[in-house]
Design an enzyme around this catalytic site. Sequence first.
Site, PDB file in Angstrom:
ATOM      1  CB  SER A 111     -30.673   9.758 -21.610  1.00 34.76           C
ATOM      2  OG  SER A 111     -30.429  10.616 -22.704  1.00 34.76           O
ATOM      3  NE  ARG A 128     -19.488   1.754 -37.526  1.00 34.22           N
ATOM      4  CZ  ARG A 128     -18.277   1.840 -38.050  1.00 34.22           C
ATOM      5  NH1 ARG A 128     -17.407   2.694 -37.541  1.00 34.22           N
ATOM      6  NH2 ARG A 128     -17.922   1.086 -39.082  1.00 34.22           N
ATOM      7  CG  HIS A 162     -29.021  16.511 -35.505  1.00 37.65           C
ATOM      8  ND1 HIS A 162     -27.733  16.026 -35.489  1.00 37.65           N
ATOM      9  CD2 HIS A 162     -28.917  17.855 -35.710  1.00 37.65           C
ATOM     10  CE1 HIS A 162     -26.884  17.017 -35.693  1.00 37.65           C
ATOM     11  NE2 HIS A 162     -27.574  18.146 -35.823  1.00 37.65           N
ATOM     12  CG  ASP A 174     -27.174  15.230 -39.061  1.00 31.94           C
ATOM     13  OD1 ASP A 174     -27.633  14.171 -38.595  1.00 31.94           O
ATOM     14  OD2 ASP A 174     -26.127  15.755 -38.628  1.00 31.94           O
TER      15      ASP A 174
END
Length: 224
Positions: free
Chosen positions: A18, A97, A115, A151
Amino acid sequence: MGKVTPLKLAVLVSGGGSNLQAIIDACKASDYPAEIVLVFSNQLDAGGLDRGRTAGIRTEAISHKGYAGGREAYDTAVSALIEETGADLVVLAGYLRLVSTSFVQRWQGRLINIHPSLLPSFKGLHVHQAALDAGVKFTGCTVHYVVPEVDSGPIIAQAVVPVLPGDDAGTLAQRILKQEHRIYPQVIRWIAEGRVSTNDAGIVTIADATAPDFAQINPVPEPN
């Protein structure tokens, strides 16, 4: 002034894509300074591949399962494929991944991810439930540069989403996803326009940002 050469994007997906679709839609605008030259997936049946094909974009998939040589060899093959397309920026859009350190180093400063939390809070997986369990009143999404630590890269943009009474992980995820679709194409535009810089401390600055731009970072509450 001549026409500016569009920034070439390689978009990596693992699922439905999306966020990829939001970028595809943004690229349709005549003034959008980027184009997608590759949609890649580590899942052979990823829905994002169909989105790429429908848009007439080159699509490729290589399964990571049982790949000879392991993660490093796999990422080397993916990197070679990206290089073949002449991509300027690698966009992780639901690429589920972990990429290798060598891959990150190869694309350092040209590799971004989105994220679904306000980093540095709630890194990793299952972040919507983690936000609910922590009782936070606001969460959101973050576009950041990718570094070897998961992250943890320099934050480029964030959108804030309220946690509402009665939310579960699913409803919260959908509300955050709407904002992901807004800020990811915006960040790509900023990068394509040369407006994003990072200092030695890892703090990102957006040059010449206008009020509409920053409404994307901290959007007004959605109407009831």
